[in-house]
Design an enzyme around this catalytic site. Structure first.
Site, mmCIF file in Angstrom:
data_model
loop_
_atom_site.group_PDB
_atom_site.id
_atom_site.type_symbol
_atom_site.label_atom_id
_atom_site.label_comp_id
_atom_site.label_asym_id
_atom_site.label_seq_id
_atom_site.Cartn_x
_atom_site.Cartn_y
_atom_site.Cartn_z
ATOM 1 N N SER A 184 -6.911 2.653 -1.202
ATOM 2 C CA SER A 184 -6.609 1.248 -0.930
ATOM 3 C C SER A 184 -7.863 0.381 -0.933
ATOM 4 O O SER A 184 -7.807 -0.811 -1.232
ATOM 5 C CB SER A 184 -5.877 1.114 0.409
ATOM 6 O OG SER A 184 -6.544 1.809 1.440
ATOM 7 N N ARG A 238 -17.561 4.712 2.280
ATOM 8 C CA ARG A 238 -16.532 3.690 2.480
ATOM 9 C C ARG A 238 -16.720 3.050 3.853
ATOM 10 O O ARG A 238 -16.889 3.749 4.851
ATOM 11 C CB ARG A 238 -15.155 4.331 2.356
ATOM 12 C CG ARG A 238 -14.012 3.425 2.723
ATOM 13 C CD ARG A 238 -12.690 4.071 2.377
ATOM 14 N NE ARG A 238 -11.578 3.364 3.001
ATOM 15 C CZ ARG A 238 -10.311 3.543 2.675
ATOM 16 N NH1 ARG A 238 -10.003 4.399 1.727
ATOM 17 N NH2 ARG A 238 -9.360 2.880 3.284
ATOM 18 N N ASP A 288 1.611 3.517 2.724
ATOM 19 C CA ASP A 288 0.375 4.288 2.830
ATOM 20 C C ASP A 288 0.271 5.026 4.160
ATOM 21 O O ASP A 288 0.108 6.240 4.201
ATOM 22 C CB ASP A 288 -0.819 3.356 2.657
ATOM 23 C CG ASP A 288 -2.141 4.093 2.771
ATOM 24 O OD1 ASP A 288 -2.340 5.069 2.027
ATOM 25 O OD2 ASP A 288 -2.964 3.705 3.609
ATOM 26 N N ARG A 339 -5.955 14.371 4.515
ATOM 27 C CA ARG A 339 -5.272 13.102 4.227
ATOM 28 C C ARG A 339 -5.426 12.750 2.752
ATOM 29 O O ARG A 339 -4.454 12.477 2.079
ATOM 30 C CB ARG A 339 -5.873 12.014 5.117
ATOM 31 C CG ARG A 339 -5.185 10.657 5.036
ATOM 32 C CD ARG A 339 -5.833 9.708 6.041
ATOM 33 N NE ARG A 339 -5.241 8.393 6.042
ATOM 34 C CZ ARG A 339 -4.243 8.013 6.818
ATOM 35 N NH1 ARG A 339 -3.696 8.896 7.641
ATOM 36 N NH2 ARG A 339 -3.769 6.780 6.787
ATOM 37 N N ARG A 381 -10.569 2.030 12.454
ATOM 38 C CA ARG A 381 -10.959 0.902 11.617
ATOM 39 C C ARG A 381 -10.267 -0.356 12.125
ATOM 40 O O ARG A 381 -9.197 -0.310 12.719
ATOM 41 C CB ARG A 381 -10.599 1.143 10.159
ATOM 42 C CG ARG A 381 -9.119 1.296 9.887
ATOM 43 C CD ARG A 381 -8.877 1.507 8.426
ATOM 44 N NE ARG A 381 -7.468 1.763 8.144
ATOM 45 C CZ ARG A 381 -7.009 2.123 6.964
ATOM 46 N NH1 ARG A 381 -7.836 2.304 5.963
ATOM 47 N NH2 ARG A 381 -5.720 2.322 6.767
ATOM 48 N N ASP A 383 0.829 -1.202 0.000
ATOM 49 C CA ASP A 383 0.000 0.000 0.000
ATOM 50 C C ASP A 383 0.868 1.259 0.000
ATOM 51 O O ASP A 383 1.803 1.383 0.794
ATOM 52 C CB ASP A 383 -0.903 0.009 1.244
ATOM 53 C CG ASP A 383 -2.306 -0.407 0.907
ATOM 54 O OD1 ASP A 383 -2.493 -1.091 -0.101
ATOM 55 O OD2 ASP A 383 -3.227 -0.039 1.663
ATOM 56 N N LYS A 393 -4.230 -2.682 7.970
ATOM 57 C CA LYS A 393 -4.640 -3.121 6.631
ATOM 58 C C LYS A 393 -5.236 -4.525 6.637
ATOM 59 O O LYS A 393 -5.402 -5.132 5.565
ATOM 60 C CB LYS A 393 -3.444 -3.069 5.671
ATOM 61 C CG LYS A 393 -2.915 -1.666 5.425
ATOM 62 C CD LYS A 393 -3.920 -0.809 4.662
ATOM 63 C CE LYS A 393 -3.377 0.595 4.437
ATOM 64 N NZ LYS A 393 -4.309 1.452 3.652
ATOM 65 N N ARG A 419 -9.797 13.155 11.409
ATOM 66 C CA ARG A 419 -10.193 11.780 11.120
ATOM 67 C C ARG A 419 -9.265 10.747 11.756
ATOM 68 O O ARG A 419 -9.648 9.582 11.898
ATOM 69 C CB ARG A 419 -10.244 11.540 9.614
ATOM 70 C CG ARG A 419 -8.919 11.722 8.902
ATOM 71 C CD ARG A 419 -9.012 11.442 7.420
ATOM 72 N NE ARG A 419 -9.010 10.020 7.134
ATOM 73 C CZ ARG A 419 -9.017 9.501 5.901
ATOM 74 N NH1 ARG A 419 -9.064 10.314 4.854
ATOM 75 N NH2 ARG A 419 -8.987 8.213 5.713
#
Length: 441
Positions: free
Chosen positions: A81, A251, A394, A135, A179, A30, A326, A172
């Site tokens: 991603s 998302r 990433d 971001r 997540r 990523d 991820k 954020r």
């Protein structure tokens, strides 16, 4: 979820491919892409002998990782991603959330669906709980959007019986949008600000953003702490019984946890206090297995017959591994936005817990630990297919700290140098995914 066993999932043997005796390993890096080759390009600046050698191979090609190539509305739209893993996992291009939402707004179907009609029209009082980006947009661009939203809310509030305001907010990466259960405290901070009206108080969002920036030189929008807008000493918009709450994320990965906080009766991740009785709807349904949320405005992409599903139907043992940041990309997004394995008897998901420190402080992240575990699993001979995501490029790249991003890329290259000889030794094949980045970076 139920595994489909119909004949459509049976794949014929390719006539010109003799097969391999060892595992087929897909490596997704990523944020490690083909960029501008300038002083802002951490991949180009990094020492990457393994990637450099691979680039000289005749088997190397370039992938477009943005725009219509991954199901976005136009080629002016950046990829991310999420859409990349949807496309890689499915092997086909599906219309993504951004495209589906735009189409639903343009043709009006968003307003006629069950999700929107569950709310009353002609709302007299509305509050915006603003989560700031910095971001996927310029790092300190929040005030551009603040001006736009406040102008719209101000015009509406001039009408009789209308009271529209911003009520709370935060960056954020500090507030609400955790997540993969990496840091539930982030969600709790958002819950306290949005629902309880607890937090540092400001008279308006512009003052909040400007003050917080002044207090910490160099802070970018995604890292601003949570805040509450108050009038006369009282918060202007804590979420209370009877409200309708619409989460405008399409998302799923950063929307699921706050959705669970609003919807699930049994909840042990933080002390919610009294959960308000609200009508909650997402822009989309974020998890098709868990049916979260119950109400949504636009049907999500219908991604079927993914690689994972094909392999499960054929009884092929497969491994998905990454660190927390991820983990969902090689499971949830790879499998077409489905949380659960297709066949638990043949699929193994391995999550290496991520650090909770700022990424620029440990740019190597968990790449070494992931590689250790992956090599051990491959040597054990249990899997014919494995997929791995290295998050470094990433997650560290998004911090904007160039030197840390260079180290992050070098860490991934070092791990590739350990992994690839093992794959070859085992008679396997490695597919290394390195994309052509969008012109914005």
């Amino acid at each position: 979820m139920a595994l489909r066993s119909d004949a459509k999932l049976a794949l014929a043997k390719h006539p010109s491919f003799s097969g391999v005796s060892g595992p087929v390993v897909v490596v997704v890096m990523d944020g490690v892409g083909i960029g501008a080759h300038d002083e802002g390009d951490a991949v180009w600046l990094a020492r990457t002998p393994v990637l450099d050698a691979l680039a000289q191979s005749s088997l190397t090609t370039r992938l477009r990782a943005h725009g219509t190539a991954v199901g976005m509305p136009s080629d002016d739209d950046m990829g991310n991603s999420e859409v990349g893993h949807n496309a890689l996992g499915a092997g086909r291009i599906f219309d993504q959330g951004a495209k589906l939402v735009r189409r639903a707004i343009e043709d009006g179907s968003i307003w006629s669906g069950e999700g929107w009609r569950g709310d009353a029209e002609g709302v007299g009082k509305l509050r915006v709980h603003a989560l700031l980006d910095g971001r996927d947009v310029p790092e300190t661009s929040a005030l551009v959007y603040v001006e736009q939203i406040e102008a719209v809310l101000g015009e509406i509030s001039k009408k009789a019986d209308r009271d529209y305001r911003v009520a709370s907010g935060g960056g954020r990466m500090t507030t609400t949008m955790d997540r993969y259960e990496a840091d539930w405290a982030m969600v709790e901070r958002g819950w306290r600000a949005h629902v309880r009206g607890e937090g540092r108080v400001f008279p308006d969002i512009r003052t909040a953003v400007e003050t917080l920036r002044e207090e910490k030189a160099g802070v970018i929008d995604q890292n601003l702490p949570p805040f509450v807008i108050a009038d006369g000493g009282a918060p202007v918009g804590p979420i209370r019984d009877g409200a309708a709450v619409i989460l405008f994320n399409f998302r799923g990965d950063r929307a699921i946890e706050i959705t669970r906080a609003f919807e699930q009766e049994s909840f042990a991740f933080f002390e919610r206090g009294e959960r308000p009785d609200v009508y909650f709807a997402g822009m989309m349904q974020y998890d098709g297995d868990l049916r979260l949320p119950t109400n949504f405005l636009v049907p999500p992409p219908a991604i079927d017959a993914t690689l994972g599903e094909h392999l499960a139907a054929a009884g092929v043992r497969q491994l998905a591994i990454s660190e927390t940041q991820k983990f969902g990309h090689v499971t949830y997004f790879w499998n077409g936005n489905r949380t659960e394995p297709f066949d638990r008897s043949t699929e193994t998901y391995v999550e290496i817990p991520s650090d909770t420190l700022p990424f620029e402080e440990r740019p190597w992240m968990k790449a070494a630990e992931i590689t250790d575990r992956l090599i051990a699993e491959l040597r054990a001979g249990n899997y014919r297919h494995a997929r791995v995501n290295y998050a470094n490029g990433d997650m560290v790249g998004h911090t904007g700290v160039r030197d840390a991003a260079v180290v992050a890329v070098e860490a991934v290259d070092l791990c590739l140098g350990r992994l690839l000889p093992v794959v070859v030794e085992l008679g396997g094949v490695a597919i290394i995914a390195k994309g052509l980045t969008h012109s914005r970076g």
